[in-house]
Design an enzyme around this catalytic site. Structure first.
Site, PDB file in Angstrom:
ATOM      1  N   HIS A   1       5.211   1.343   1.368  1.00  0.00           N
ATOM      2  CA  HIS A   1       5.991   0.904   2.408  1.00  0.00           C
ATOM      3  C   HIS A   1       6.923   1.699   3.772  1.00  0.00           C
ATOM      4  CE1 HIS A   1       3.916  -2.622   2.062  1.00  0.00           C
ATOM      5  NE2 HIS A   1       3.831  -2.100   0.545  1.00  0.00           N
TER       6      HIS A   1
ATOM      7  N   CYS B   1      -0.929  -0.209   2.428  1.00  0.00           N
ATOM      8  CA  CYS B   1      -0.898  -0.780   1.505  1.00  0.00           C
ATOM      9  C   CYS B   1      -2.028  -1.774   1.949  1.00  0.00           C
ATOM     10  CB  CYS B   1       0.292  -1.626   1.519  1.00  0.00           C
ATOM     11  SG  CYS B   1       0.697  -2.250  -0.064  1.00  0.00           S
TER      12      CYS B   1
ATOM     13  N   GLU C   1       7.884   0.990   6.148  1.00  0.00           N
ATOM     14  CA  GLU C   1       8.925  -0.007   6.580  1.00  0.00           C
ATOM     15  C   GLU C   1      10.376  -0.228   6.364  1.00  0.00           C
ATOM     16  OE1 GLU C   1       5.905  -0.224   5.350  1.00  0.00           O
ATOM     17  OE2 GLU C   1       5.215  -2.581   4.386  1.00  0.00           O
TER      18      GLU C   1
END
Lengths: 294, 205
Positions: B175, B86, B177
């Site tokens: 994302h 991002c 994560e």
């Protein structure tokens, strides 16, 4: 196939704001100053808390025109406040495409009994709390971020410290309780049992935990972050100080280097007078904002 | 300085602002050794670096305030692996629009910020990557609008590249994560392991 408004997307935005500073602004010019200083987001409101406190009267959601002007002026997320329980103000802010709604004790509560059902919205909510029970109630209602309340508009850090300590030690305590003790703890805290069990197991809240209410200096920001806050909201502390831009930049740097006293010393230098502030201990009970909501 | 077991890579998390902790939790779950990077000199102590999501305008101020640019450029150019997500992609891109913003030009792509809209337009979708169904979590996400010829597109969503690789840089506009799927971080750890040498810690460049 794609999905919007999931809890993961809501708490995900809160994750992106960690280590940052969210600043209260009352117009597009202030929003620009905040963005240029490195704010991760701005909170659009008509009057900063210290002015609300001074002026009295009923404080409500801001004029949509002003929120739109701020959205146009900056590229960072724009948040706005609704009164506790005022779900129609929240519907309006969602239509305006604000990035986060703060169901805030700074505004005059619309409902003394019920907070907003935040699951019903696609936009994420942040809510204030003074202790773990209050945090868990708000999370159960769908809050994607918690901020400890402190005492807004006071410039006095003492309440922010009290509240972040209460949440952090409440979580620690849960991790030490035996399984058979958790139901009684849930009853005592007035918090949902399943959520409490989850926090006991993980040792942390399931959503990011920020701090607000009384932060006026870089050292204040670093203090609440060393105590466990993951980011800070600064309200009156910036635009009620002598040099808002310098102070905003300093607090941004302090939020990153909150454990580095040498850098904290450097950034605290020559940034003008902080807001004057009020000693919260001298405030009459009826003037406290933190006791709004339950 | 010590603490990294010989041979296992030490992964730095650029911790100026943003979702560095979410990356750290996932990497540690996969057995990696992570450390937070807040000052340029700390880049000398890591074998690989995560540039997490966050606010790119904030990041640029902090990069300037703490004189990070040169050290970050040197790190990327040294060939050590970089995982950019991002905001990280925005930082490394050649050109940034909406609004135009300075970037490092280390990854030959152009990027449009907040390309899908504000938070209520943030979305989740699914894709297949490395044989597993991957949750794609897009939050106020940027869009890659152009890739240079030498950039390898590993994953697309609705015809836009969302995961690309260029030499030592792995870059995602979403994302990873925030999902339970570990393939991207696993691949990143593998890239880092290939580069890490025993007794690397604290030896400088």
């Amino acid at each position: 196939m794609s999905e919007r408004g999931t809890l993961r997307l809501k708490t995900g935005l809160a994750e992106m704001l960690k280590g940052g500073v969210i600043m209260d602004v009352t117009d597009a010019d202030q929003a620009k100053i905040a963005e240029d200083a490195g704010a991760t987001a701005v909170m659009a409101l008509e009057r900063v808390p210290s002015d609300i406190r001074r002026d009295g009267g009923v404080a409500r959601m801001s004029d949509p025109l002003m929120i739109r002007a701020i959205q146009k002026a900056v590229s960072i997320p724009v948040m706005a406040k609704v009164r506790i329980g005022h779900f129609v103000e929240a519907q309006i802010l969602e239509t305006l495409n604000v990035d986060f709604i703060d169901e805030s004790e700074v505004l005059t509560p619309a409902d003394e009994k019920f907070h907003i059902d935040k699951h019903a919205f696609k936009v994420p909510f942040v809510c204030g709390c003074r202790n773990l029970g209050e945090a868990l109630r708000r999370i159960s209602e769908g809050a994607a971020m918690i901020r400890t309340k402190g005492e807004a508009g006071s410039g006095d850090i003492v309440e922010a410290v009290r509240h972040i300590r209460a949440v952090v030690s409440g979580v620690k305590r849960l991790t030490m309780l035996g399984d058979e003790e958790l139901m009684t703890e849930a009853k005592d805290l007035g918090a949902p049992y399943e959520l409490l069990r989850m926090v006991a197991k993980e040792g942390k809240l399931p959503v990011p935990n920020f701090s607000a209410g009384g932060i006026a200096t870089p050292a204040d920001a670093a203090l609440v972050m060393q105590l466990g806050a993951e980011a800070v909201f600064v309200g009156s502390g910036i635009f009620k100080s002598e040099d808002p831009s310098a102070r905003a930049k300093a607090i941004v740097k302090a939020a990153t280097h909150y454990r580095d006293p040498e850098i904290l010393a450097q950034v605290s230098e020559g940034i003008g007078q902080a807001m004057r502030g009020i000693d919260v201990a001298k405030l009459p009970e009826a003037e406290l904002l933190q006791t709004r909501g339950w | 300085m010590a603490g990294s077991t010989a041979g296992s890579p030490r992964i730095g998390l650029l911790a100026l602002q943003g979702a560095y902790d979410a990356h750290g939790r996932l990497l540690r779950r996969l057995g990696a050794d992570t450390t937070e990077v807040r000052l340029p000199a700390q880049l000398n102590e890591v074998d690989a670096l995560v540039l997490p999501g966050g606010e790119s305008t904030t990041l640029l101020k902090l990069i300037d305030a703490f004189v990070f640019e040169e050290a970050l450029r040197a790190f990327v150019q040294s060939g050590r692996p970089v995982l950019a997500t991002c905001m990280g992609v925005i930082l490394l891109a050649e050109n940034v629009t909406n609004p135009p913003q300075r970037s490092f030009g280390l990854l030959p792509v152009d990027v449009e910020r907040n390309s899908y809209g504000r938070q209520v337009e943030s979305f989740e979708a699914q894709a297949t990557f490395a044989g597993e169904t991957f949750d794609l979590v897009f939050i106020r996400a940027p869009r890659i609008t152009r890739t240079g010829p030498e950039v390898e597109t590993l994953l697309t969503y609705e015809n836009d590249p969302v995961l690309v690789r260029h030499g030592n840089i792995l870059a995602a506009t979403f994302h990873p994560e925030l999902s339970d799927c570990t393939a991207i971080h696993g691949q990143f750890i593998e890239m880092a392991s290939r580069i890490s040498k025993p007794n690397h810690a604290g030896t400088g460049k």
